[in-house]
Structures are given as C-alpha cells and as structure tokens.
Design a protein around this motif. Structure first.
Motif, PDB file in Angstrom:
ATOM      1  N   LYS A 138      -6.976  -2.277  -3.392  1.00 35.86           N
ATOM      2  CA  LYS A 138      -6.501  -1.157  -2.586  1.00 35.86           C
ATOM      3  C   LYS A 138      -5.085  -0.740  -2.975  1.00 35.86           C
ATOM      4  CE  LYS A 138      -6.455   0.519   2.189  1.00 35.86           C
ATOM      5  NZ  LYS A 138      -6.689   0.166   3.606  1.00 35.86           N
ATOM      6  N   GLU A 157       0.853  -1.183   0.000  1.00 32.50           N
ATOM      7  CA  GLU A 157       0.000   0.000   0.000  1.00 32.50           C
ATOM      8  C   GLU A 157       0.892   1.238   0.000  1.00 32.50           C
ATOM      9  OE1 GLU A 157      -3.218  -0.070   2.978  1.00 32.50           O
ATOM     10  OE2 GLU A 157      -2.513  -2.088   3.440  1.00 32.50           O
ATOM     11  N   ASN A 216      -3.391   7.258  -6.366  1.00 34.69           N
ATOM     12  CA  ASN A 216      -3.355   8.486  -5.573  1.00 34.69           C
ATOM     13  C   ASN A 216      -1.937   9.031  -5.410  1.00 34.69           C
ATOM     14  OD1 ASN A 216      -6.119   8.293  -5.211  1.00 34.69           O
ATOM     15  ND2 ASN A 216      -5.946   7.174  -3.286  1.00 34.69           N
ATOM     16  N   ASN A 242       1.128   4.755   0.442  1.00 34.84           N
ATOM     17  CA  ASN A 242       0.267   5.825   0.966  1.00 34.84           C
ATOM     18  C   ASN A 242       1.054   6.970   1.586  1.00 34.84           C
ATOM     19  OD1 ASN A 242       1.168   4.487   3.253  1.00 34.84           O
ATOM     20  ND2 ASN A 242      -0.783   3.460   3.620  1.00 34.84           N
ATOM     21  N   ASN A 251      -4.248   3.070  -4.099  1.00 36.01           N
ATOM     22  CA  ASN A 251      -3.195   3.861  -3.465  1.00 36.01           C
ATOM     23  C   ASN A 251      -2.131   4.279  -4.473  1.00 36.01           C
ATOM     24  OD1 ASN A 251      -4.592   3.365  -1.145  1.00 36.01           O
ATOM     25  ND2 ASN A 251      -2.882   2.569   0.016  1.00 36.01           N
ATOM     26  N   SER A 256      -4.866  -4.066   3.065  1.00 37.20           N
ATOM     27  CA  SER A 256      -5.157  -4.249   1.650  1.00 37.20           C
ATOM     28  C   SER A 256      -5.333  -5.723   1.331  1.00 37.20           C
ATOM     29  CB  SER A 256      -4.003  -3.669   0.830  1.00 37.20           C
ATOM     30  OG  SER A 256      -4.218  -3.865  -0.537  1.00 37.20           O
TER      31      SER A 256
END
Length: 336
Positions: free
Chosen positions: A151, A119, A158, A121, A155, A301
């Motif tokens: 997920k 992930e 993003n 992030n 991520n 995730s």
C-alpha cells in the motif's frame, strides 16, 4: 568492500528508527563498511548500535522548523554540506530531510535509495521538498524507491510517480533476540482476572489511542473484563490521560510510559491491538506475531499483509472507532 551510508533524521523511539538499527547491525561487515548518519544526535535507539557501525551526526539537538530550514537550500548544497566522503550507496531511510539530502548527490558512482515508511496520500504534502513538483523531480534521481508495504508503494505511485524503480521490502526483525527479551520478568504484573491488552507506539493522534479509549469504555460498560496497557510516550499523553479520567476508567486503561524492552510485556499479554489511523508497516504488530500474541489491527498499510487477506493470522478491522470496537468485541467474544 562497499561503503554504505544510511541517513535518518534521528534515532528516537519510533518503529523505523528501531528497524534501521536492526538492519545496520546485521549487515555483513565483511562486505560493507556501514555508516549511520543521524541528522540530529538524539534518541534512545542510538545506544543499541553495534560498535562495528560508524555513527555520525550534524546537529547535537533538534531545532524548531528544521524542515523549513532545510528547504531553504538546494539538495545538491545539502549533500555537499552533510556528506564529506564518497559512498558506493547512499540511503535515505525516512521521508523528509533525509530524502532531500540524499537526492542531491551528484556523484554518478553513488547509488541512491529512498525508503518510504508512510502512506503518502495527501497531494499537498511535499515529503521534505518545497512542493510536490520538486519532490517528483528529485525522487527521479534515486536508483530505487523502497516501500515497506504494497500500500505504501501504491500510494507513492499515485502521489509522486509510477514511472520510477519501485520495490517492496518488509521491515527486518531480530526474531531470536525478541524472543529472548520477551522472557524477561515484568515489574508490573498483569491481572489474571482480566483480559490484558497491550499496545506499543508513540502517543500521538496518528496512533488512534483516543478512539481506543472510547472503545474500551464501551466494552467495559457491556461487561467485558479487560485492561489496556499503553507502552510509549508522546505529545498527546496529558490529553488522553484527562479523557481516561473523565470516563472513570483510570484503573483499567493504563499508560506505562516508555520501556526499552516492550517485548517482556507483549509476550505476556493476551492480545495486541493496533488502533492506528495510519501506518507504513507496523513494527509492533510484527513483533507481537513473532512472540505468538493474537492481534487486532485497523486496516492500515501492511495490516492485511501481516494478518492475512482473510484474517488468517489476526483480525483486520475497518479503520474507524466502530471498526475497532467490532474487531475487539469479536476477539473477546470468541476465545477460539
């Protein structure tokens, strides 16, 4: 026949390393000439490679600050330095140096894929590149970005970019082999007077064993008869053993170390727990489900994809110590 090369930092005892070995072993060798390139020639998973998979490496041992070292050079230079032949497909199987190297291919006839297992992030993390700007520049050079769960892909969108060819492909598992290995006998037998709970992972902070210890103490004090067994090694081992001793639960929270066949333990346990703070798509949870063992997992995730959006196949808890406590208590208190 297509020539395919997979790059990975090493073949140590992680889930991605294990899954890659499963994948390359099972690719159709009548269609693909497969090379696995490990940047560092270390790791227990190397011995599980089939003989029809070509194996290469660059460095015999891992050296400190290697990510910083690779960042001193351009991806184009690194690709020329590492990859000496033409390949139809070049695949980075983990974030970091492997992605940096593969992104430097200038061969227009080579398709490039990047696998993402975590992930992403944190906007300050460069995932193998000098900064996020450079990461965005070079990830655009891949034909596909593969995420191991929904997920992970969200991520990635993003943090890096959504204007890239993105796909979700779940990890591969050799299910029949897992079942066969699960039938092997145990050297350390579980205690039938307790609920025997197993977890398999690197012993690092990411895996959340520190909070699992606290949850175990609380449940034990409430009268639940359970033993937790941790299969794995890692840098947090001594710290966690110290905490277990402080809480006086050394007889019911046990570290078994690394075992090449964790499946013989998982198959005979009453419950599998994933206490992780972060995952991409838990290989161990997948394996527990294959072996028919109930699972409690924090909401990392891939957890809902494995256990169901409404807990159809296990319990997904809030990703916290309290959430883990509530999920385990619910499973222990309701045998059905």
């Amino acid at each position: 026949m297509k020539k395919v090369i997979f790059l990975i930092p090493n073949l140590k005892h992680g889930g991605a390393e294990k899954v890659l070995v499963n994948l390359v072993n099972n690719l159709d060798k009548s269609k693909y000439e497969v090379t696995l390139f490990s940047i560092f020639d270390v790791g227990v998973n190397k011995e599980f490679l089939n003989k029809d998979v070509k194996y290469q490496y660059k460095f015999k041992k891992i050296f400190r600050a290697n990510t910083y070292f690779f960042n001193l050079f351009s991806p184009e230079f690194l690709y020329r330095w590492f990859i000496k032949e033409h390949y139809d497909v070049a695949i980075s199987y983990l974030e970091g140096p492997a992605a940096r190297i593969v992104s430097g291919s200038m061969d227009v006839h080579t398709k490039k894929l990047a696998w993402v297992h975590i992930e992403l992030n944190d906007k300050h993390k460069s995932i193998g590149f000098r900064n996020i700007k450079e990461a965005r520049k070079y990830y655009k050079k891949f034909n596909y970005i593969i995420g191991v769960s929904k997920k992970v892909i969200e991520n990635f969108k993003n943090l890096v970019s959504e204007n890239l060819p993105l796909k979700v492909l779940y990890n591969t598992n050799e299910t029949e082999l897992l079942k066969k290995l699960g039938k092997e006998p145990l050297e350390t037998h579980f205690d039938d007077n307790y609920i025997n709970i197993i977890s398999v992972a690197k012993v690092t902070r990411t895996k959340g064993f520190d909070r699992l210890i606290e949850v175990h103490k609380k449940l034990t004090d409430e009268g639940h008869k359970l033993k937790i067994y941790i299969l794995g090694i890692g840098e947090d081992m001594s710290l966690l053993k110290k905490r277990v001793k402080e809480l006086n639960i050394s007889d019911t929270f046990l570290f078994l170390g690394f075992d090449k066949n964790p499946y013989k333990y998982i198959s005979k346990a009453d419950l599998y727990v994933c206490s992780s703070r972060r995952e991409g798509f838990s290989t161990a949870v997948t394996e527990a489900l294959v072996l028919g063992i109930p699972v409690v997992s924090t909401n990392v995730s891939g957890a809902a994809e494995l256990l169901g959006e409404h807990n159809e196949y296990g319990i997904v808890t809030v990703n916290s110590k309290e959430g883990l406590y509530k999920g385990l208590k619910e499973m222990l208190s309701n045998p059905e």
